[in-house]
Design an enzyme around this catalytic site. Sequence first.
Site, PDB file in Angstrom:
ATOM      1  N   HIS A 128       0.722  -1.228   0.097  1.00  0.00           N
ATOM      2  CA  HIS A 128      -0.027   0.005   0.061  1.00  0.00           C
ATOM      3  C   HIS A 128       0.743   1.249   0.022  1.00  0.00           C
ATOM      4  O   HIS A 128       0.571   2.111   0.569  1.00  0.00           O
ATOM      5  CB  HIS A 128      -0.979  -0.130   1.311  1.00  0.00           C
ATOM      6  CG  HIS A 128      -1.980  -1.019   1.310  1.00  0.00           C
ATOM      7  ND1 HIS A 128      -3.155  -0.978   0.976  1.00  0.00           N
ATOM      8  CD2 HIS A 128      -1.705  -2.308   1.720  1.00  0.00           C
ATOM      9  CE1 HIS A 128      -3.949  -2.159   1.091  1.00  0.00           C
ATOM     10  NE2 HIS A 128      -3.024  -3.003   1.402  1.00  0.00           N
ATOM     11  N   ASN A 200     -10.269  -3.215   2.771  1.00  0.00           N
ATOM     12  CA  ASN A 200      -9.934  -3.107   1.456  1.00  0.00           C
ATOM     13  C   ASN A 200     -11.212  -2.854   0.415  1.00  0.00           C
ATOM     14  O   ASN A 200     -12.384  -3.041   1.181  1.00  0.00           O
ATOM     15  CB  ASN A 200      -9.330  -4.534   1.055  1.00  0.00           C
ATOM     16  CG  ASN A 200      -7.981  -4.556   1.262  1.00  0.00           C
ATOM     17  OD1 ASN A 200      -7.238  -3.509   1.507  1.00  0.00           O
ATOM     18  ND2 ASN A 200      -7.349  -5.934   1.124  1.00  0.00           N
ATOM     19  N   HIS A 392      -3.543   0.993  12.104  1.00  0.00           N
ATOM     20  CA  HIS A 392      -3.423  -0.310  13.045  1.00  0.00           C
ATOM     21  C   HIS A 392      -4.782  -0.853  13.337  1.00  0.00           C
ATOM     22  O   HIS A 392      -5.447  -0.421  14.115  1.00  0.00           O
ATOM     23  CB  HIS A 392      -2.591   0.152  14.223  1.00  0.00           C
ATOM     24  CG  HIS A 392      -2.334  -1.045  15.182  1.00  0.00           C
ATOM     25  ND1 HIS A 392      -2.318  -2.454  14.798  1.00  0.00           N
ATOM     26  CD2 HIS A 392      -2.183  -0.812  16.366  1.00  0.00           C
ATOM     27  CE1 HIS A 392      -2.161  -3.026  15.871  1.00  0.00           C
ATOM     28  NE2 HIS A 392      -2.006  -2.188  16.802  1.00  0.00           N
TER      29      HIS A 392
HETATM   30 FE1  HDD Z   1      -2.163  -4.946   5.671  1.00  0.00          FE
HETATM   31  C1  HDD Z   1      -0.952  -1.715   5.317  1.00  0.00           C
HETATM   32  C2  HDD Z   1      -5.195  -3.555   4.675  1.00  0.00           C
HETATM   33  C3  HDD Z   1      -3.773  -8.061   5.741  1.00  0.00           C
HETATM   34  C4  HDD Z   1       0.550  -5.886   7.002  1.00  0.00           C
HETATM   35  N1  HDD Z   1      -2.886  -2.946   4.926  1.00  0.00           N
HETATM   36  C5  HDD Z   1      -2.165  -1.834   4.909  1.00  0.00           C
HETATM   37  C6  HDD Z   1      -3.103  -0.790   4.381  1.00  0.00           C
HETATM   38  C7  HDD Z   1      -4.433  -1.479   4.148  1.00  0.00           C
HETATM   39  C8  HDD Z   1      -4.368  -2.777   4.424  1.00  0.00           C
HETATM   40  C9  HDD Z   1      -5.643  -0.755   3.722  1.00  0.00           C
HETATM   41  C10 HDD Z   1      -2.617   0.577   4.205  1.00  0.00           C
HETATM   42  C11 HDD Z   1      -2.778   1.558   5.554  1.00  0.00           C
HETATM   43  C12 HDD Z   1      -2.643   2.796   5.020  1.00  0.00           C
HETATM   44  O1  HDD Z   1      -3.192   3.539   4.162  1.00  0.00           O
HETATM   45  O2  HDD Z   1      -1.514   3.387   5.645  1.00  0.00           O
HETATM   46  N2  HDD Z   1      -4.194  -5.773   5.113  1.00  0.00           N
HETATM   47  C13 HDD Z   1      -5.229  -5.115   4.661  1.00  0.00           C
HETATM   48  C14 HDD Z   1      -6.432  -5.881   4.735  1.00  0.00           C
HETATM   49  C15 HDD Z   1      -5.795  -7.043   5.144  1.00  0.00           C
HETATM   50  C16 HDD Z   1      -4.536  -6.923   5.442  1.00  0.00           C
HETATM   51  C17 HDD Z   1      -7.784  -5.614   4.373  1.00  0.00           C
HETATM   52  C18 HDD Z   1      -6.744  -8.430   5.566  1.00  0.00           C
HETATM   53  C19 HDD Z   1      -7.706  -8.469   5.575  1.00  0.00           C
HETATM   54  N3  HDD Z   1      -1.603  -6.725   6.291  1.00  0.00           N
HETATM   55  C20 HDD Z   1      -2.391  -7.903   6.093  1.00  0.00           C
HETATM   56  C21 HDD Z   1      -1.722  -8.913   6.886  1.00  0.00           C
HETATM   57  C22 HDD Z   1      -0.583  -8.505   7.353  1.00  0.00           C
HETATM   58  C23 HDD Z   1      -0.409  -7.002   6.899  1.00  0.00           C
HETATM   59  C24 HDD Z   1      -1.942 -10.407   6.882  1.00  0.00           C
HETATM   60  C25 HDD Z   1       0.646  -9.007   7.982  1.00  0.00           C
HETATM   61  C26 HDD Z   1       1.068 -10.073   8.641  1.00  0.00           C
HETATM   62  N4  HDD Z   1      -0.521  -3.989   5.884  1.00  0.00           N
HETATM   63  C27 HDD Z   1       0.565  -4.676   6.702  1.00  0.00           C
HETATM   64  C28 HDD Z   1       1.815  -3.764   7.036  1.00  0.00           C
HETATM   65  C29 HDD Z   1       1.191  -2.445   6.478  1.00  0.00           C
HETATM   66  C30 HDD Z   1       0.009  -2.835   5.772  1.00  0.00           C
HETATM   67  C31 HDD Z   1       3.074  -4.280   6.674  1.00  0.00           C
HETATM   68  C32 HDD Z   1       2.157  -1.751   5.453  1.00  0.00           C
HETATM   69  C33 HDD Z   1       2.268  -0.174   5.952  1.00  0.00           C
HETATM   70  C34 HDD Z   1       1.556  -0.323   7.149  1.00  0.00           C
HETATM   71  O3  HDD Z   1       0.921  -1.370   7.509  1.00  0.00           O
HETATM   72  O4  HDD Z   1       1.496   0.616   7.859  1.00  0.00           O
HETATM   73  O5  HDD Z   1       1.809  -3.710   8.507  1.00  0.00           O
END
Ligand code: HDD
Length: 760
Positions: A128, A200, A392
Site C-alpha cells: 500500500h 480493502n 493499525h
Molecule cells: Fe495490511 C498496510 C489492508 C492483511 C501488514 N494493509 C495496509 C493498508 C491497508 C491494509 C488498507 C494501508 C494502510 C494505510 O493506508 O496506511 N491488510 C489489509 C487488509 C488485510 C491486510 C484488508 C486483510 C484482511 N496486512 C495484512 C496482513 C499483514 C499486513 C496479514 C501482515 C501480517 N499491512 C501490513 C503492514 C502495512 C499494511 C506491513 C504496510 C504499511 C502499514 O502497514 O502501515 O503492516
Amino acid sequence: SMKETVEKVVDTVVDAVSGGGPSGTIPGRPGSESPSLDEPTEPREPPAPKPDQSGPEAFTATGRAVDAPPTARAQAGPYLTTAQGLRLADTDHSLKAGPRGPVLLQDHHLREKIMHFDHERIPERVVHARGAAAHGVFRAYGTAATVTKAAFLAKDAETPIFLRFSPVLGSRGSADTVRDTRGFATKFYTAEGVFDLVGNNMPVFFIQDAIKFPDVIHAGKPHPDREIPQAQSAHDTFWDFVSLHTEATHHTLWNMSDRGIPRSYRTMEGFGVHTFRLVDAAGATSLVKFHWKPKAGVHSLLWEEAQLINGVDPDFHRRDLADAIEAGAYPQWELGIQVFPDTPEQTFEGIDLLDPTKIVPEELAPVQPIGLLTLNANPVNYFAETEQVAFHPGHLVPGIDVTDDPLLAGRLFSYLDTQITRLGGPNFAQIPINRTHAPVNDMLRDGFHQTAVHSGVAPYKPNSLDGGCPFFAGQQEGGYRETPVRVPAAGKVREAPASFADHFSQPRQFWLSLTPVEREHVIAAYTFELGKVYEQAIKERTLRVLAEVDPYLCEQVAQGLGLPAPKPAGPLPAVEPSPALSQLGRTWPTTGRIIGIVADERSDLETVRAVRQAILDGGMVPLVIAPAGGTLGAGSGDPVTVQRTFATARSVEFDALLLAGAPAPGKDAYGARDAKAGNGAPAGALIDPRVPLMLSEAFRHAKPLGGWADADQALTAAGIDTAAPGVLVAGSGEAVLEEVVRLLGQHRVWERFPTAADLV
Ligand code: HDD
C-alpha cells in the site's frame, strides 16, 4: 448549491490539466490569487495552520498539558529562516572565496539545507505504498447503538476521520489504475481514542493466516532479479503462488473482476474483511462484518481504458478524489454492518466467520446502515498527512473488539511493528495526523522523535511519588475490557480448522453472481494475466484451479491461451448466486460524471451553450474540446471557453462524448486542421485524426456518444455505425443529452458487448 459545486468542479478539472486555467490560479493554493510574472517581494504571513496542526499537544504523566512553544508549527513569520530560526538573507548562493572561488566548509546554511534534503525520503510502506487520502466527518445514525456501546456510533455523534485509499503492490510512484486490490483505511478520531478500520475494496483476502503474508506479497511484488513488473499481478511469481495456494482463488477472482480496476476511489465499496465483535453497554456481544457503500454507486474502468490511463494520467484516481473535494462535490459512503449471533461455533448459515476468504452473502444477512461518512477536505501536505498516517487494526474503542481470525491476529502485530522502520521510532502516535483527539496519559517515555515534554518522576505503576497518577478507568469511566471469549480446549498446533479447506464454493458463487458482461471481463483478465506468464506449468496449473470454479470460465481462458481445458476433479459445489455481488443491473446517480463536448468554430454555439448549461444543472461536468485553446465564438459577445484541446484530450477522461455539429449541412466540422470557419472543405476530408480516435475509443469502451446537426459525419469517419446502441444523432442537443444521461445512469452501454448466450 449543486450548480455552483459543479461549476467549481469544472474550473478545478480545467485548472488541473491546463496547468492554471483561464484565470491562471492554482486551486487550493492560498496566496496565488493574482500571480504576477515576477516573484513577489513583499513579506506576507504564511497561511493559517489547520486546527490539528497548530502545535503538538503534550501531556504530562499526571495529565497536565505541557505548554507548547507558540511557534511549534513551521512556517511562522514572513521571513526565510534556518531550522533554528535564524533569518536568512540569501539561499541561492553557496558561501565562496570570491565569485569564482571554492565553496567554504563553514557555510552552515548550505550544510543544513543539503543535510535535510538528503534525508527527505522515508521508507515507503512495504505494501500500500501509493495512497491518496482525505479528511472528513462520520455521522452515526444511532442504529448500531443496540449492538455496541461505542460512543462514536451513538445517534448523531460526529467524528472527524481521515481516510486513505491505496493500491497494494505498486511503489509510491506507480500508476493509479493498475489491476489490484485497493486499501480503504479509515481513522476515526473518537472521543474515546482512535479507532482504525483498515479494510480493502474487496471483502476477502488471499490467505487465511497472517504467517502467509510475506509469501503472497513476495509473489505479487516485482521479480527480485530485474524488479519488474511494477504494480501488477500479471507475472510468473504471482500466478505460481496463487495456483499452488488455492485458498487465494476467491480473492484472485475478485482481482480479475471489474473490482480490480475501479473507475474512481469514490465508486468503490469498502470492507472490513474480518469478522469483528461488538459489545453493548450490558456486555452482550455480536459478531459483525463492516461494509462501506459509496453514494456514487459502484463503478469500474474497462481494462483497455485502465491501461491507457496509466500512461495518459498516472494520477487519475488521486486527481479525481482531490478535484471532487476541492470542488465541494464531497464523496460519501454509508457504513453498514452485517450482524451475526456470537455463538461458540462463530459460524453463520454454515459459513465460518473466522475465515477471511469467505463472505456472508447480503441476501442472507442484510447490510444495515449505521452512519454516513463524508470526505470534505484534502490534505494540506501529502507527506505530513497521507504518508505519515499510521493505521493499525489494534486501534480499538470500547464496544469494538477483535475475533480469533488468524489473519487478524498477525495484523495486530504487524501494523505497529512496521511503523518503527517506516516512521523511524516508537513515537509515531505523536505525529499530528496520528494524534488522538482524546486526552493521552500513557507511561511511554523517551525514544526517537519524542516531542512531548513529560513531567513527573513516576512513569510507572503502582507509584506514590506522582500521587498514584494516572489512574485506571473502570467500566464507568470507559476503561477498555477485552471480551472474555472462551478458548476451545485443544493442544498447541500449527493447523487450520477443517472448514478452512473449502477453497472453491465461494469463488464459484462469485462467478455465478456476475452478469454475462462481467464474466467476459473476468475471462479477459485471466487470459491477459496468464498470457504474460512465461512458465507453461503455471498456466496449466491455473487452468486446473479454474476448472474447479467453472467449466466455461476454464474453457474460455484455456482457448485464449491455446491450451486444453482440464476437467474438475469432482462435481462442482452447488451454490446459490448472490446478486448483490454484481456491479451491474442497477441505476446509479450521474452526479460528477464528465461529458466532453467536441466543437469547433463552425459548431452551433447556441446549442453548445444550452447543452453545457443543462449538464451543469444536472450536477455533471461539461468539458468543451476544440482544436485549440482559448474560446470559440470570440466575436459573438458570449464566447464559449475551451477546456481541452485535441492535443490534451483523450477519450479516457470522459464518461460520454457529444459532437456539436455545424448548423449548415455540407460543411466540415470537428477539427479541420484549417480551423477557419466555413472554409467549405469537403466533409470528412480534413477531420483531425485525434477526433475519430477519441470517438472510436469511447465507442469501444461502451460510452454513450451523442451529437446533433451533421455529427454523423465525424462518427462515420471514426467507423462508427450511427445505428449502434448508445449512439444518438438528433436535431435537438437537449434531447440527445437527456438520453445520454439516462445511459450514464447504468454507467455504460453494456449492450455493445456481445456475450455468449450459454452464460445466461
Ligand atoms: Fe495490511 C498496510 C489492508 C492483511 C501488514 N494493509 C495496509 C493498508 C491497508 C491494509 C488498507 C494501508 C494502510 C494505510 O493506508 O496506511 N491488510 C489489509 C487488509 C488485510 C491486510 C484488508 C486483510 C484482511 N496486512 C495484512 C496482513 C499483514 C499486513 C496479514 C501482515 C501480517 N499491512 C501490513 C503492514 C502495512 C499494511 C506491513 C504496510 C504499511 C502499514 O502497514 O502501515 O503492516
